[in-house]
Design an enzyme around this catalytic site. Structure first.
Site, short mmCIF file in Angstrom:
data_model
loop_
_atom_site.label_atom_id
_atom_site.label_comp_id
_atom_site.label_asym_id
_atom_site.label_seq_id
_atom_site.Cartn_x
_atom_site.Cartn_y
_atom_site.Cartn_z
N HIS A 51 -7.60 9.70 -1.14
CA HIS A 51 -6.80 9.61 0.09
C HIS A 51 -7.51 10.25 1.29
CE1 HIS A 51 -2.35 9.24 1.49
NE2 HIS A 51 -3.18 8.93 2.46
N ASP B 202 0.84 -1.20 0.00
CA ASP B 202 0.00 0.00 0.00
C ASP B 202 0.87 1.25 0.00
OD1 ASP B 202 -2.91 1.20 0.81
OD2 ASP B 202 -1.30 2.27 1.85
#
Length: 273
Positions: A110, A47
């Site tokens: 995000h 990630d």
């Protein structure tokens, strides 16, 4: 011996490892080395994010590992400063260029930036509909943000990545995501080491002959929560992956659930946006 990984099936049918490596605050050769170590250990989910400024290094490590791309699951995220419809399309192209891989498995918003999150999600839907990413999702979306997204989104997020730990046990959010078939994913699951000396946790670690970190990660996995502990230390990378050979019993799972104290190490999205 590489231990057997656990997988989940996302709401669009694709498979994702439940345990991965987070690479926040890792740079240059340190980032590359951490990913190589993780892949050698058995991790298959990595990630990253544009904000982390290490996509180039992550891509380098993926190619250097020699592991078939189809065996790996790569996540990245659109930077807050690059949100908006056209900007997000460009940001995705830039992330793919930096990662230098054939495709991205998961692309996330995000943070839920108020003025741009709708257009940003629409851009993710476009990217997904064009087959350029295998799944799309969000990060730092608490229930109000998910409710809002449902009013304009045509696609339900496959993943919602949030701060989540026994000390920030967002049970209502977990149940909400389960109901909507959104895979919850925990970042900073180990609260950056700030609760490793908790006597309650130490007692359970001794009972199961595991480390406090392993107890926390196993707790998340047994709740069906994907988790991406960050480490650039080889011993810790291995330790965090060594959680597939034991199970926490139901009584102890319930006890860990009571550790919740609304303890955050990252900003509360509701206070920011």
């Amino acid at each position: 011996m590489v231990q057997k990984q656990l997988y989940t099936t996302l709401n669009n049918g694709i498979s994702m490892p439940l345990l991965g490596l987070g690479v926040y605050d890792m740079y240059k050769k340190d980032a590359e080395q951490a990913v190589l170590w993780a892949l050698e250990t058995g991790y298959r989910l990595i990630d990253t994010a544009a904000m982390y400024e290490n996509e180039v290094e992550i891509g380098n490590a993926v190619r250097e590992s020699g592991i078939a791309r189809k065996e790996l699951f790569i996540t990245t995220k659109v930077h807050n400063t690059e949100q908006g419809f056209d900007q997000t399309l460009r940001a995705f192209d830039e992330s793919q260029r930096k990662l230098n891989c054939e495709y991205i498995d998961l692309y996330l918003v995000h943070w839920p930036i108020k003025v741009t999150r709708k257009d940003t999600w629409k851009a993710l839907e476009r990217i997904y509909s064009e087959g350029r990413v295998r799944a799309i999702g969000v990060a730092n979306y608490l229930i109000p943000f998910l409710d809002e997204l449902a009013t304009y989104g045509n696609i339900v997020p496959a993943v919602n990545q949030v701060e989540f730990s026994p000390y920030l046990y967002l049970e209502n959010l977990l149940k909400y995501c389960q109901t909507k078939q959104i895979q919850l994913q925990a970042y900073t699951p180990l609260v950056r080491g700030q609760r490793m000396n908790d006597p309650k946790l130490l007692f359970l670690a001794q009972k199961y002959a595991k480390t406090p970190a392993q107890i926390i990660l196993r707790w998340a996995l047994q709740h069906g929560v994907s988790t991406i502990p960050k480490s650039a230390n080889l011993a810790r990378i291995k330790e965090n992956f060594d959680v597939f050979d034991f199970k926490i019993d139901a009584v102890d799972m319930s006890i860990i659930d009571t550790f919740h104290e609304n303890f955050r190490v990252v900003e509360d999205p509701m206070e920011l946006f």
